[in-house]
Design an enzyme around this catalytic site. Sequence first.
Site, PDB file in Angstrom:
ATOM      1  N   ASP A  13      12.498  40.231  45.007  1.00 18.32           N
ATOM      2  CA  ASP A  13      11.944  39.407  46.090  1.00 18.32           C
ATOM      3  C   ASP A  13      12.977  38.493  46.746  1.00 18.32           C
ATOM      4  OD1 ASP A  13       9.116  40.262  45.708  1.00 18.32           O
ATOM      5  OD2 ASP A  13       9.351  39.226  43.786  1.00 18.32           O
ATOM      6  N   HIS A  43       9.349  45.334  50.173  1.00 18.94           N
ATOM      7  CA  HIS A  43      10.484  44.816  50.934  1.00 18.94           C
ATOM      8  C   HIS A  43      10.013  44.481  52.346  1.00 18.94           C
ATOM      9  CE1 HIS A  43      13.381  47.209  48.096  1.00 18.94           C
ATOM     10  NE2 HIS A  43      12.623  46.328  47.472  1.00 18.94           N
TER      11      HIS A  43
END
Length: 416
Positions: A13, A43
């Site tokens: 992340d 993503h």
Amino acid sequence: MNHVMVVDLGYGDAGKGTVVDWLCASRPVHTVVRFNGGAQAAHNVVLRDGRHHTFAQFGAGTFRPGVRTHLSRHVVVDPLALAAEADHLTAVGVPDALDRLTVDGEALLATPYHRAANRARETARGADRHGSCGLGVGEAVAYGLAHPDEAPRVADCAHPAVLRRRLTALRDRLTAELGPLDAPPVEDCLPAYAAFAERVAIVDRAYLAGVLRAGTCVFEGAQGVLLDEWHGFHPYTTWSTTTFANAEALLAEAGLAGTAQRLGVLRVTTTRHGPGPLVTEDPTLPFADPRNPTNPWQGRFRFGHFDAVAHRYALAAAGGVDGLALTHLDLAGPALRICRRYDTVDRLIPGPAGDLDRQAALTARLLRVRPVLDEAPTDWPAVVAAELGAPVLLTSHGPTAEDKVPALAAAVSAPR
């Protein structure tokens, strides 16, 4: 060709997707090569016009016209999730994503049976959950290791009789172990897999060598090095090699070993989605991440101060980088501090791959230590570069490609 490999040096992340999108927007890129993980990747890419997509299996350069995606054999492919992702891309103005996709036929399939088994195991752990995404990726890898000659693979989708036999054996083995699974009958699954085989170009492992010589490729990693199956903090890890190793192996097979730049991605705030060590965690930090909400499988999204100790460990486990991309600099401020050492630990040293007892002991140790926090840097890129011993080549101050600033004119283009 100036190939680039992108790896997250945290717990995931950190912004790999937005960095890959910038790479594909700032130079001609032929293909984004995915080299680990599967449909659990998330993503996020936001365009200047506000369009947004969470890339899971498609490469994060797919918004850029002509940029292709190749799913290597190291990716666990979920055709059902892939179809849903393609539908969303169509809705946000990318109708040709499937036309620009190739998939290695050796890649493992993640099926509804893997997903159901994954969720059953995680639920049974109760308070000791590992933080799974609940999508069956790890279950597919485990089954592939236990039954390498019978595990369903992408190439089987073009051979219904083979796939039927393998799905049936998979379902029966998992049912015998776990009881009834919340998954559809095998016959109901087969049409979707057949449609996938008809729609998507399924290739062999030799295909990628030609791609790598046809133009610049960006290798897009999933998750983060601190979650690596061998070097992460067991058992709060993934069933995936999250370092550069798979990408390097693919390049070596093509006779191109050592030709790609190694780019590590970090946030200025160290974060983690779900349980496991996060030494610098601070619930008082005034941050939120709307694209990483609490969910039933991973749990809550946690924020901590910048953990130089953990990121130095990740760098060592990954074998070093040529440069860093430092993201979320828009969050930098006096509340966000830096941790250069822990109260009883100055340095973490990676062990040999495969020693999970050692990794579990390291996890237990990290759950006991406390961070020693220093004041917020006035120049985050310079301080991070000094602490980690690698230059910051790209900074990110927001979610779009236009929010990226290369530190050097050709910083993220030259090979090692």
